[in-house]
Design a protein around this motif. Structure first.
Motif, PDB file in Angstrom:
ATOM      1  N   PHE A  33       0.206   3.056   3.142  1.00  0.00           N
ATOM      2  CA  PHE A  33       1.139   2.555   2.330  1.00  0.00           C
ATOM      3  C   PHE A  33       2.113   1.682   2.341  1.00  0.00           C
ATOM      4  O   PHE A  33       2.395   1.012   1.264  1.00  0.00           O
ATOM      5  N   GLU A  34       2.975   2.904   3.353  1.00  0.00           N
ATOM      6  CA  GLU A  34       4.469   2.310   3.120  1.00  0.00           C
ATOM      7  C   GLU A  34       4.710  -0.186   2.993  1.00  0.00           C
ATOM      8  O   GLU A  34       5.715  -0.014   2.565  1.00  0.00           O
ATOM      9  N   GLN A  35       3.704  -0.002   4.177  1.00  0.00           N
ATOM     10  CA  GLN A  35       4.053  -0.857   4.474  1.00  0.00           C
ATOM     11  C   GLN A  35       3.146  -1.917   3.896  1.00  0.00           C
ATOM     12  O   GLN A  35       4.168  -3.313   3.610  1.00  0.00           O
ATOM     13  N   THR A  36       2.809  -1.796   2.613  1.00  0.00           N
ATOM     14  CA  THR A  36       1.752  -3.058   1.906  1.00  0.00           C
ATOM     15  C   THR A  36       2.787  -2.497   0.381  1.00  0.00           C
ATOM     16  O   THR A  36       2.677  -3.587  -0.013  1.00  0.00           O
ATOM     17  N   VAL A  37       2.738  -1.289   0.382  1.00  0.00           N
ATOM     18  CA  VAL A  37       2.796  -1.096  -1.236  1.00  0.00           C
ATOM     19  C   VAL A  37       4.639  -0.280  -1.149  1.00  0.00           C
ATOM     20  O   VAL A  37       4.619  -0.029  -2.797  1.00  0.00           O
TER      21      VAL A  37
ATOM     22  N   GLY B  48      -5.380  15.557   1.471  1.00  0.00           N
ATOM     23  CA  GLY B  48      -5.161  14.359   2.774  1.00  0.00           C
ATOM     24  C   GLY B  48      -3.732  13.159   2.077  1.00  0.00           C
ATOM     25  O   GLY B  48      -2.213  13.470   1.306  1.00  0.00           O
ATOM     26  N   THR B  49      -3.534  12.836   3.477  1.00  0.00           N
ATOM     27  CA  THR B  49      -2.166  11.722   2.564  1.00  0.00           C
ATOM     28  C   THR B  49      -2.971  10.536   2.750  1.00  0.00           C
ATOM     29  O   THR B  49      -3.433  10.022   3.587  1.00  0.00           O
ATOM     30  N   PRO B  50      -1.394   9.265   2.451  1.00  0.00           N
ATOM     31  CA  PRO B  50      -1.088   9.391   1.316  1.00  0.00           C
ATOM     32  C   PRO B  50      -1.829   9.963  -0.029  1.00  0.00           C
ATOM     33  O   PRO B  50      -2.796   9.905   0.140  1.00  0.00           O
ATOM     34  N   SER B  51      -1.067  10.958  -0.718  1.00  0.00           N
ATOM     35  CA  SER B  51      -1.433  11.032  -2.039  1.00  0.00           C
ATOM     36  C   SER B  51      -0.675  11.247  -2.842  1.00  0.00           C
ATOM     37  O   SER B  51       0.656  11.487  -2.766  1.00  0.00           O
TER      38      SER B  51
ATOM     39  N   ALA C 131      11.463   3.457   7.333  1.00  0.00           N
ATOM     40  CA  ALA C 131      12.028   2.289   8.536  1.00  0.00           C
ATOM     41  C   ALA C 131      11.536   3.212   9.509  1.00  0.00           C
ATOM     42  O   ALA C 131      10.920   2.886  10.172  1.00  0.00           O
ATOM     43  N   MET C 132      11.093   4.933   9.069  1.00  0.00           N
ATOM     44  CA  MET C 132      10.256   5.464   9.791  1.00  0.00           C
ATOM     45  C   MET C 132       8.402   5.143   9.717  1.00  0.00           C
ATOM     46  O   MET C 132       7.437   5.076  10.930  1.00  0.00           O
ATOM     47  N   TYR C 133       8.067   4.662   9.033  1.00  0.00           N
ATOM     48  CA  TYR C 133       6.780   4.034   8.521  1.00  0.00           C
ATOM     49  C   TYR C 133       6.508   2.054   8.954  1.00  0.00           C
ATOM     50  O   TYR C 133       5.615   1.904   9.255  1.00  0.00           O
ATOM     51  N   SER C 134       7.532   1.682   8.789  1.00  0.00           N
ATOM     52  CA  SER C 134       7.759   0.504   9.365  1.00  0.00           C
ATOM     53  C   SER C 134       6.540  -0.022  10.549  1.00  0.00           C
ATOM     54  O   SER C 134       6.436   0.829  11.758  1.00  0.00           O
ATOM     55  N   ALA C 135       6.213  -0.862  10.884  1.00  0.00           N
ATOM     56  CA  ALA C 135       5.355  -1.769  11.564  1.00  0.00           C
ATOM     57  C   ALA C 135       6.130  -1.338  13.192  1.00  0.00           C
ATOM     58  O   ALA C 135       5.159  -0.884  14.033  1.00  0.00           O
TER      59      ALA C 135
ATOM     60  N   PRO D 250      -0.751   7.451   9.789  1.00  0.00           N
ATOM     61  CA  PRO D 250      -0.930   6.268  10.011  1.00  0.00           C
ATOM     62  C   PRO D 250      -1.025   5.125   8.415  1.00  0.00           C
ATOM     63  O   PRO D 250      -0.599   4.402   8.411  1.00  0.00           O
ATOM     64  N   VAL D 251      -1.812   6.054   7.772  1.00  0.00           N
ATOM     65  CA  VAL D 251      -2.634   5.571   6.335  1.00  0.00           C
ATOM     66  C   VAL D 251      -1.009   5.427   5.640  1.00  0.00           C
ATOM     67  O   VAL D 251      -1.022   4.265   4.695  1.00  0.00           O
TER      68      VAL D 251
END
Length: 280
Positions: A110-114, A244-247, A178-182, A105-106
């Protein structure tokens, strides 16, 4: 004396009684034998059912079997089992290692923000990225050869990402976004990525994957399942100290937000730490 009370009549009556007793005894024996036989059949059937259940329970699952399967590496990869995935302009001097888990989820946050910033930096040739994908949220520890019990969505999504990478690096990045999208990224406790139909539904939002028969077939057949496990093992056995992720790693160092040990989760933090690493 009447005939009914004669000696011969008494003898005949005793004989009929004896014959009837023998018949009843025979019927009782037959009934007992049938009951015993029925019980044996039930026991054997139960034993057979238990035996079948035990065999089924001890059969290796699909992902367990894939640990020993031959790896089919996607195009646009290199290294052992195709687990080196580097994307970006060849003129970029430095490489940013990106460690992620599809169910994380983190990573989605990250993907949605950065994510847009990272993509622009890649397009501008500031750096290349090397993708290293893990499946620890599934409960896996591939470095130890262990398939966990918390799901299979990370592995299945990783395999689908392999199918996208086989199409093109651009399709891979767009599919990952797309996978990480909200809209599409599920809650960590909901293992929706284990469903091929759901992954294909997400893929329909990526132009290069929409209606792509070869991609669809690769996802449904699990063409890159063994590759997904090989990639996860690379994550587990990394030499960068990532746990851990994301790193994010550049110049052999894990990049963290200023003043802490967390990854940079805003555009400002990302630009600051990556900018410093590019200059180092």
């Amino acid at each position: 004396m009447s005939k009914r009370n004669s000696q011969s009549a008494k003898t005949a009556a005793r004989e009929r009684l004896r014959v009837e007793r023998e018949r009843q005894a025979k019927r009782d024996r037959t009934k007992r034998q049938l009951l015993v036989a029925g019980a044996v059949v039930v026991v054997l059937a139960a034993a057979g059912g238990i035996g079948y259940a035990v065999v089924q329970a001890n059969k290796p699952g699909h992902w367990e079997a894939e640990k020993g399967a031959k790896v089919v590496a996607p195009a646009h990869t290199s290294g052992q089992d195709g687990t080196t995935v580097v994307i970006g302009k060849s003129t970029a001097a430095k490489t940013l290692k990106v460690y992620e888990d599809p169910r994380c989820p983190v990573c989605a946050q990250f993907e949605q923000t950065v994510g847009t910033t990272v993509q622009k930096d890649i397009d501008d040739g500031k750096f290349k990225i090397q993708y290293i994908g893990g499946t620890f949220i599934d409960g896996d520890a591939l470095g130890k050869g262990t398939i966990g019990s918390r799901g299979e969505g990370s592995k299945n999504a990783m395999s689908a990402l392999g199918a996208a990478l086989n199409v093109s690096p651009e399709a891979f990045l767009q599919y990952k976004t797309a996978m990480y999208s909200a809209k599409w990224h599920p809650d960590e406790t909901t293992d929706k990525f284990k469903d091929d139909a759901y992954l294909l539904q997400i893929a329909d939002t990526v132009p290069a994957l929409k209606g792509n028969a070869a991609f669809d077939t690769a996802v449904k057949k699990g063409t890159y399942d063994a590759w997904a496990l090989a990639m996860s093992k690379t994550w587990d056995t990394n030499k960068d100290g990532v746990t851990g992720t994301p790193s994010f790693v550049m110049n052999g160092k894990v990049l963290t937000a200023p003043g802490g040990q967390n990854p940079p989760m805003t555009v400002q933090q990302f630009d600051s730490v990556v900018g410093a690493a590019l200059k180092a």
